[in-house]
Design a protein around this motif. Structure first.
Motif, PDB file in Angstrom:
ATOM      1  N   HIS A 198       0.877  -1.166   0.000  1.00 58.95           N
ATOM      2  CA  HIS A 198       0.000   0.000   0.000  1.00 58.95           C
ATOM      3  C   HIS A 198       0.914   1.215   0.000  1.00 58.95           C
ATOM      4  O   HIS A 198       1.762   1.364   0.881  1.00 58.95           O
ATOM      5  CB  HIS A 198      -0.907   0.014   1.230  1.00 58.95           C
ATOM      6  N   MET A 206       1.538   9.228 -10.679  1.00 56.51           N
ATOM      7  CA  MET A 206       1.101   7.830 -10.765  1.00 56.51           C
ATOM      8  C   MET A 206       2.189   6.960 -10.159  1.00 56.51           C
ATOM      9  O   MET A 206       3.371   7.124 -10.472  1.00 56.51           O
ATOM     10  CB  MET A 206       0.886   7.439 -12.230  1.00 56.51           C
ATOM     11  N   ASN A 213      -0.192  -3.860 -11.751  1.00 55.47           N
ATOM     12  CA  ASN A 213      -0.601  -2.491 -12.053  1.00 55.47           C
ATOM     13  C   ASN A 213      -1.859  -2.509 -12.932  1.00 55.47           C
ATOM     14  O   ASN A 213      -1.885  -3.152 -13.973  1.00 55.47           O
ATOM     15  CB  ASN A 213       0.527  -1.758 -12.772  1.00 55.47           C
ATOM     16  N   ASP A 214      -2.866  -1.782 -12.500  1.00 57.19           N
ATOM     17  CA  ASP A 214      -4.114  -1.696 -13.244  1.00 57.19           C
ATOM     18  C   ASP A 214      -4.008  -0.550 -14.250  1.00 57.19           C
ATOM     19  O   ASP A 214      -3.863   0.612 -13.855  1.00 57.19           O
ATOM     20  CB  ASP A 214      -5.274  -1.447 -12.280  1.00 57.19           C
ATOM     21  N   ALA A 217      -6.257   2.290 -13.363  1.00 57.44           N
ATOM     22  CA  ALA A 217      -6.246   2.815 -11.995  1.00 57.44           C
ATOM     23  C   ALA A 217      -6.239   4.346 -12.005  1.00 57.44           C
ATOM     24  O   ALA A 217      -5.521   4.969 -12.787  1.00 57.44           O
ATOM     25  CB  ALA A 217      -5.023   2.296 -11.252  1.00 57.44           C
ATOM     26  N   ARG A 219      -5.377   8.155 -10.873  1.00 55.51           N
ATOM     27  CA  ARG A 219      -4.224   8.827 -10.273  1.00 55.51           C
ATOM     28  C   ARG A 219      -4.747   9.646  -9.105  1.00 55.51           C
ATOM     29  O   ARG A 219      -5.214  10.768  -9.261  1.00 55.51           O
ATOM     30  CB  ARG A 219      -3.530   9.712 -11.302  1.00 55.51           C
ATOM     31  N   ASP A 220      -4.637   9.071  -7.887  1.00 52.33           N
ATOM     32  CA  ASP A 220      -5.238   9.734  -6.729  1.00 52.33           C
ATOM     33  C   ASP A 220      -4.334   9.776  -5.501  1.00 52.33           C
ATOM     34  O   ASP A 220      -4.746  10.226  -4.426  1.00 52.33           O
ATOM     35  CB  ASP A 220      -6.560   9.057  -6.361  1.00 52.33           C
ATOM     36  N   TYR A 223      -2.457   3.901  -3.613  1.00 53.25           N
ATOM     37  CA  TYR A 223      -2.329   2.770  -4.524  1.00 53.25           C
ATOM     38  C   TYR A 223      -2.078   1.482  -3.746  1.00 53.25           C
ATOM     39  O   TYR A 223      -1.416   1.489  -2.707  1.00 53.25           O
ATOM     40  CB  TYR A 223      -1.168   2.997  -5.498  1.00 53.25           C
ATOM     41  N   SER A 224      -2.594   0.389  -4.298  1.00 52.93           N
ATOM     42  CA  SER A 224      -2.372  -0.927  -3.697  1.00 52.93           C
ATOM     43  C   SER A 224      -1.901  -1.895  -4.775  1.00 52.93           C
ATOM     44  O   SER A 224      -2.335  -1.815  -5.934  1.00 52.93           O
ATOM     45  CB  SER A 224      -3.651  -1.463  -3.046  1.00 52.93           C
TER      46      SER A 224
END
Length: 641
Positions: A198, A206, A213-214, A217, A219-220, A223-224
């Protein structure tokens, strides 16, 4: 039959203290004992403090925060442990310049209690040994820590050092023993573990890892990740920056900065063909996705085979796919290296030699036999040059223990090119219809394992040699594995395309008439490399200018050409190239491309002064690994004065 590792060469026997045909001793003198060959434990890793025979990490859970302002990563690492020795009461890990704040152990019931630990003094090569007292042999141990801004396995780039110049960039390089600089670990390829992570960061970058890696996903900043297949520590990887994704196929695509992603996806558009080709030869791709991350030009290597996310230098993106064999190489690692891993750096040929061989087979299948033959011939020529100056002990495939040596500095092109050449020799002697199933069996039977040369030779004896008992002699096998140099019986690559280049070069050197542009316009990077390599040690200034006016070598964006043209220009005193040399060294941090230029510059006082001036400007943008290599060269040169 006896193992080839027991067949000592004459030189090795003499070094052990015996001689042939010695004069007889007087009758009264006691007989001297015969020397005994010492059997090396090839699974032992001299580059790690860890004791995996007592306890091994089987799973790693990371909870980390990236701080671009402080240039640090901090958080916790939690280890699931397999206690192999029921009397062991310590967990020993590798670290380098890490600040530890807490070490705890889990009693198996969810209760965490502090554990005593000791961090040894720093060794400049191997870092600090971390010894954790675990009298209860805890099933899980957790460490809270923070990296140093100077971590050898991380590079932090200011926005101005990136392609887009908008956001900062950070990426890791864990091989050979740099994972210990950003995670306390059993930093040895002999230990494999699954991992999850995490990671939090500033929301405008990113974050990616060598995991699942998705592509979609968001960009926030939160990430997990999960890597369900067991990997060695050198394949642990992380990157963060202004990164976007472009697909190539359903299971492959490119991550890069926005200004680079389209160009990279076009250059690497044959990746799915490469995957399918390798699967047909050596079995299924077992890692899920195969994505590529194009890094800034400071990346110190051509590529890094981090599973599910190959790191790639932008220096291979030249617009004509002539350097995409690097992608074939990194993809090949998904079988040789990532799937079946050398247990220590002294058996690196099991990783890189096998990968270079598989790379050649991929290149041949996708781009044709002639393209592969040109690359094989270049590799063989490079090996012949390297062996001229390499110590005899470093020319072996099966190296002695690297006790006290930095595995980064011990690594050379020999395990790559000599290792691949050995496998090409076996292929030739047995035929592909026999050799291909053998190699696929090696990958299948040792999948997700770490192995050594003894194991490979045993497998070879059991599964390949009996297929044709007269194909390879014991002496030939021993020569490849345990003797320096290139065997006289090694099959040599011979490119038809290079014959055209040789004819053109010889004609120009004799007549000063350049070959017809219709001929050279079709030449690939490999042909231009061969052309320059054959020009000799020096040329006259007029000759260099004639070539430069015609082919624009000075200022080229092709690093393979630059790394050959610029040393020739330096040796020949071609001053017109100096500004471009400086610009190239400041822009590119890939060691393979820049070190030959630095090595040529430092041979003269004027060149040394220029090298130091350029390095001072380039250093902020170099990776710590590259910085260390240039510093070592400059220090050695200064000491030699």
């Amino acid at each position: 039959m006896r193992s080839v590792f027991l067949l000592l060469s004459c030189a090795a026997v003499m070094a052990a203290g015996c001689s042939r045909d010695a004069a007889p001793a007087p009758e009264a003198a006691p007989a001297k004992p015969k020397p005994v060959a010492v059997k090396v434990d090839r699974s032992q890793d001299e580059s790690s403090y860890a004791e995996p025979g007592k306890v091994a990490i089987t799973d790693l859970a990371l909870d980390l925060a990236i701080d671009f302002d402080k240039k640090t990563i901090g958080g916790t690492a939690t280890y699931k442990l397999d206690w192999k020795d029921k009397s062991a009461t310590q967990l020993v890990l590798d670290t380098r310049a890490l600040t530890l704040s807490k070490v705890e152990g889990d009693d198996g019931k969810g209760n965490w209690t502090p554990l005593k630990y000791a961090l040894a003094a720093n060794d400049k090569i191997f870092g600090s040994k971390l010894t954790i007292e675990t009298p209860a042999r805890n099933p899980n141990v957790r460490i809270a820590y923070q990296t140093s801004p100077e971590a050898s396995g991380l590079q932090w780039l200011e926005p101005s050092m990136t392609e887009g110049k908008q956001l900062p960039f950070m990426f890791s390089q864990s091989q050979a023993i740099h994972a210990r600089s950003w995670v306390p670990l059993q930093d040895t390829p002999s230990v494999r573990f699954t991992y999850s992570a995490h990671v939090t960061s500033r929301p405008d970058v990113m974050v990616l890892m060598s995991a699942d890696n998705d592509p979609a996903a968001p960009r926030d900043g939160d990430y997990s990740f999960k890597m369900p297949n067991p990997i060695p520590s050198y394949l642990l990887a992380i990157a963060a920056g202004d990164l976007v994704f472009k697909p190539i196929s359903a299971r492959s695509g490119v991550w890069a900065e926005p200004t680079m992603v389209d160009k990279a996806a076009k250059e690497f558009e044959d990746t799915e063909k490469m995957i399918a080709t390798t699967e047909a030869l050596y079995g299924p791709y077992r890692w899920g996705r195969y994505d590529m991350l194009v890094l800034p030009p400071s990346f110190p290597f051509g590529g890094m085979e981090n599973p599910r996310l190959t790191f790639v230098t932008p220096t291979v993106i030249v617009g004509d796919k002539s350097l995409v064999s690097l992608i074939a190489h990194e993809l090949a690692h998904s079988w040789s290296g990532n799937l079946v891993t050398n247990a220590s750096s002294k058996d690196m040929w099991l990783n890189e030699g096998f990968t270079t061989y598989v790379q050649s087979r991929i290149t041949e299948a996708v781009y044709g036999q002639e393209a592969a033959e040109m690359e094989r011939q270049i590799d063989q020529a490079d090996l012949a040059e390297e062996i001229k100056t390499a110590a005899p002990a470093d020319q072996l495939l099966v190296l002695a223990p690297l006790t006290g040596r930095d595995p980064d500095e011990a690594l050379s092109g020999i395990p790559y090119n000599k290792g691949a050449w050995f496998l090409q020799f076996l292929e030739q002697r047995f035929g592909r219809e026999v050799f291909d199933p053998f190699l696929r069996g090696w990958f299948d039977d040792h999948a997700f394992q770490s192995v050594n040369s003894d194991q490979f030779v045993a497998y070879l004896r059991k599964n390949l040699l009996p297929k044709n008992p007269t194909a390879v002699t014991e002496a030939e096998l021993n020569t490849w594995l345990n003797e320096p140099g290139i065997p006289a019986f090694a099959p040599k690559a011979q490119s038809r395309g290079f014959a055209i280049v040789d004819t053109a070069r010889i004609a120009w050197l004799g007549s000063k008439t350049l070959p017809n542009a219709q001929i050279t316009s079709a030449w690939t990077t490999q042909q231009w490399v061969h052309f320059i390599d054959g020009l000799g040690d020096k040329l006259g200034a007029e000759q260099l200018k004639q070539l430069d006016d015609a082919y624009k070598f000075t200022g080229t964006q092709n690093g393979e050409i630059a790394m050959r043209w610029y040393p020739l220009a330096v040796r020949s005193g071609y001053a017109e190239a100096q500004p471009a040399i400086g610009a190239f060294l400041e822009r590119v941090g890939r060691r393979k491309l820049i070190m030959p230029i630095y090595e040529e510059l430092v041979k003269t006082p004027e060149g040394l002064a220029f090298a130091k001036e350029v390095f001072a400007k380039a250093r902020p943008g170099y990776h710590p690994i590259t910085t260390g290599s240039v510093e070592a060269l400059l220090a050695k040169t200064e000491a030699g004065k």
